[in-house]
Design a protein around this motif. Structure first.
Motif, PDB file in Angstrom:
ATOM      1  N   GLN A 371       0.819  -1.213   0.000  1.00 22.89           N
ATOM      2  CA  GLN A 371       0.000   0.000   0.000  1.00 22.89           C
ATOM      3  C   GLN A 371       0.857   1.270   0.000  1.00 22.89           C
ATOM      4  O   GLN A 371       0.527   2.254  -0.670  1.00 22.89           O
ATOM      5  CB  GLN A 371      -0.935  -0.007   1.214  1.00 22.89           C
ATOM      6  CG  GLN A 371      -2.070  -1.015   1.098  1.00 22.89           C
ATOM      7  CD  GLN A 371      -2.978  -0.984   2.307  1.00 22.89           C
ATOM      8  OE1 GLN A 371      -2.514  -1.023   3.453  1.00 22.89           O
ATOM      9  NE2 GLN A 371      -4.280  -0.911   2.076  1.00 22.89           N
ATOM     10  N   GLU A 372       1.950   1.230   0.745  1.00 22.11           N
ATOM     11  CA  GLU A 372       2.847   2.393   0.773  1.00 22.11           C
ATOM     12  C   GLU A 372       3.473   2.622  -0.604  1.00 22.11           C
ATOM     13  O   GLU A 372       3.548   3.753  -1.086  1.00 22.11           O
ATOM     14  CB  GLU A 372       3.949   2.174   1.812  1.00 22.11           C
ATOM     15  CG  GLU A 372       4.905   3.346   1.931  1.00 22.11           C
ATOM     16  CD  GLU A 372       5.962   3.151   2.998  1.00 22.11           C
ATOM     17  OE1 GLU A 372       7.034   3.779   2.891  1.00 22.11           O
ATOM     18  OE2 GLU A 372       5.727   2.365   3.939  1.00 22.11           O
ATOM     19  N   ASP A 374       2.233   1.611  -3.480  1.00 22.59           N
ATOM     20  CA  ASP A 374       1.158   1.984  -4.400  1.00 22.59           C
ATOM     21  C   ASP A 374       0.768   3.452  -4.227  1.00 22.59           C
ATOM     22  O   ASP A 374       0.515   4.161  -5.207  1.00 22.59           O
ATOM     23  CB  ASP A 374      -0.045   1.074  -4.159  1.00 22.59           C
ATOM     24  CG  ASP A 374      -1.061   1.128  -5.284  1.00 22.59           C
ATOM     25  OD1 ASP A 374      -0.652   0.946  -6.444  1.00 22.59           O
ATOM     26  OD2 ASP A 374      -2.253   1.345  -5.008  1.00 22.59           O
ATOM     27  N   THR A 375       0.755   3.911  -2.983  1.00 22.82           N
ATOM     28  CA  THR A 375       0.415   5.307  -2.702  1.00 22.82           C
ATOM     29  C   THR A 375       1.445   6.260  -3.298  1.00 22.82           C
ATOM     30  O   THR A 375       1.110   7.376  -3.709  1.00 22.82           O
ATOM     31  CB  THR A 375       0.318   5.527  -1.174  1.00 22.82           C
ATOM     32  OG1 THR A 375      -0.689   4.669  -0.640  1.00 22.82           O
ATOM     33  CG2 THR A 375      -0.028   6.976  -0.847  1.00 22.82           C
ATOM     34  N   ASN A 376       2.691   5.793  -3.376  1.00 27.30           N
ATOM     35  CA  ASN A 376       3.786   6.628  -3.882  1.00 27.30           C
ATOM     36  C   ASN A 376       4.108   6.349  -5.350  1.00 27.30           C
ATOM     37  O   ASN A 376       5.264   6.405  -5.767  1.00 27.30           O
ATOM     38  CB  ASN A 376       5.040   6.414  -3.032  1.00 27.30           C
ATOM     39  CG  ASN A 376       4.876   6.946  -1.619  1.00 27.30           C
ATOM     40  OD1 ASN A 376       4.309   8.014  -1.413  1.00 27.30           O
ATOM     41  ND2 ASN A 376       5.345   6.186  -0.648  1.00 27.30           N
ATOM     42  N   SER A 377       3.071   5.999  -6.123  1.00 23.67           N
ATOM     43  CA  SER A 377       3.170   5.874  -7.588  1.00 23.67           C
ATOM     44  C   SER A 377       3.787   4.576  -8.087  1.00 23.67           C
ATOM     45  O   SER A 377       4.021   4.425  -9.284  1.00 23.67           O
ATOM     46  CB  SER A 377       3.949   7.061  -8.194  1.00 23.67           C
ATOM     47  OG  SER A 377       3.342   8.277  -7.826  1.00 23.67           O
ATOM     48  N   THR A 384      10.206   6.138  -5.844  1.00 24.38           N
ATOM     49  CA  THR A 384       9.657   5.062  -5.017  1.00 24.38           C
ATOM     50  C   THR A 384      10.580   3.847  -5.043  1.00 24.38           C
ATOM     51  O   THR A 384      10.819   3.203  -4.020  1.00 24.38           O
ATOM     52  CB  THR A 384       8.257   4.665  -5.522  1.00 24.38           C
ATOM     53  OG1 THR A 384       7.438   5.824  -5.590  1.00 24.38           O
ATOM     54  CG2 THR A 384       7.611   3.652  -4.593  1.00 24.38           C
TER      55      THR A 384
END
Length: 449
Positions: A371-372, A374-377, A384
């Protein structure tokens, strides 16, 4: 069916723990609590039925951590053919097929490869083949050469230096109708770089999810897109943790696929080829390597995989793979299947309180990291990816430190080293995401020279 356990009184957990601690005879009960610095996990060395994960799962049912198969646990016995000479590669492939392999993985190290010569007399219609694609031209040539073959898979890693994510769009039109797997997720190289279990799974989830998104942007349905993705998973030495890792990947992948509402159940399938890595192998102690390879393969098979590739321990050495190492590596899978019948029992570790707990713990850590990312592209973003690589480097350094301090031991490496000397050296320096392969024997020698 009779309920065998109804004949016995249930023992409450507190009484059970009291008995365990009494059997320690004064030793600290904290010894039974495991704190794994590499994996960032804390768990007990025992669990009671009161700790059981309250799920009534059967193989072939969501979330598929027990696999898609409901009848057996069959897997393919794979052989990696590193092509340095076409004629020798052809001989190795034919010999492997005659020695029990039913999955061939070809990877060329040549600038120009004569694939017709390599595939001479190999009846592709009866076996499965995977081709590690090194360039766009190689892919174009192979696809034309093998256009009528159904059991062929192209392993294209869009994280590799030769490709980028934009190349996926130009390749997609070749696969929509054929439904061949071609988007390769290389967790093997992440594990080989020194990552821990949940970092490898988070990498796999993030990369595969990006593949899904890109394919669906090219008008693939979720069912068509998921059928194009394959996972290569590295195998480490922690027996139960490796099984739990694979089960976690299957569970979390089905969770991602479900979010896109697939029509067909087969779209949840997490197609995994498990590969033994060289992090813990020794060029000086081949006999211990044989034990390591066997237990690592068992971890994968017990978790349920499509194929297993046991690499000869010396395949990435200056002398190259020896005949004995090549033969024993291939024989292990055959023995596990044909003599030990591990291909018969589906998820034999399922229901084990400890394994289920490990599966849950790894799954939680993997999902948070995914999730981290994915949140950061996502990992195709350079920033990332740089952050993710730095986290792996921290684990590499910690592994080296613990190993050289003797807190992690490896027979034949930092304890009980063999007396005989060998001129054979590690020759495996190709990098992935900027990370070179992490091999404890090489690291130990470097630090202590």
């Amino acid at each position: 069916m009779n309920d065998f356990f109804s004949d016995f009184d249930k023992v409450p957990k507190d009484e059970w723990v009291a008995k365990i601690e009494a059997d320690l005879k004064g030793k600290d009960p904290a010894l039974l609590h495991v704190i794994d610095q590499i994996e960032d996990l804390e768990f007990s060395s025992y669990y009671h039925n009161e700790d059981a994960v309250k799920e009534n799962e059967l193989p072939g049912n969501f979330p598929y951590k027990r696999g898609m198969n409901a009848t057996d646990n069959s897997f393919r016995n794979g052989k990696l053919i590193l092509i340095k000479n076409e004629e020798e590669a052809n001989k190795k492939a034919l010999k492997a097929l005659n020695s029990g392999a039913d999955l061939l993985i070809f990877k060329s190290t040549l600038a120009v490869t004569d694939w017709k010569r390599i595939l001479q007399n190999i009846q592709l219609e009866y076996i499965n083949c995977q081709f590690v694609i090194n360039s766009k031209n190689e892919f174009t040539y192979l696809q034309e050469l093998l256009r009528n073959e159904k059991n062929v898979q192209y392993n294209i890693d869009f994280h590799a230096e030769q490709f980028d994510l934009s190349d996926l769009k130009t390749i997609t039109e070749n696969f929509k109708e054929k439904q061949q797997r071609f988007c390769a997720v290389n967790g093997f190289k992440i594990q080989q770089s020194g990552a821990n279990a949940w970092q490898e799974i988070a990498f796999c989830l993030s990369t595969a999810h990006e593949y899904l998104v890109q394919l669906m942007e090219e008008d693939y349905t979720i069912d068509e897109a998921s059928a194009c993705i394959t996972f290569n998973i590295g195998l480490g030495s922690n027996y139960f943790l490796e099984s739990a890792k694979i089960r976690s990947l299957k569970m979390l992948w089905s969770k991602i696929v479900r979010a896109y509402s697939p029509v067909h159940t087969c779209s949840y399938n997490c197609h995994i080829t498990a590969v033994t890595t060289h992090v813990n192998k020794s060029l000086k102690d081949p006999h211990t390597n044989l034990l390591r390879q066997t237990t690592e393969a068992m971890s994968a098979v017990n978790a349920g995989i499509a194929g297993i590739v046991i690499l000869p321990y010396d395949i990435f050495s200056s002398n190259g793979e020896s005949e004995l190492a090549e033969r024993t590596a291939l024989n292990i899978s055959s023995i596990l299947s044909e003599e030990s019948y591990l291909n018969k029992v589906i998820d034999p570790l399922g229901g084990s309180y400890s394994v289920e707990k490990l599966t849950e713990l790894i799954g939680e850590k993997s999902w948070i990291e995914f999730q981290e990312i994915d949140t950061n592209s996502g990992l195709f973003s350079s920033e990332t990816r740089k952050l993710f690589v730095s986290k792996i480097e921290e684990k590499r350094e910690l592994r080296a430190q613990l190993f050289n301090n003797g807190e992690i031991t490896g027979i034949g490496i930092n304890i009980y080293p063999p007396n005989e000397n060998t001129s054979n050296k590690w020759h495996y320096d190709s990098s992935y995401l900027g990370l070179t392969p992490f091999i404890l024997e090489r690291e130990y020698k470097t630090v202590n020279t």
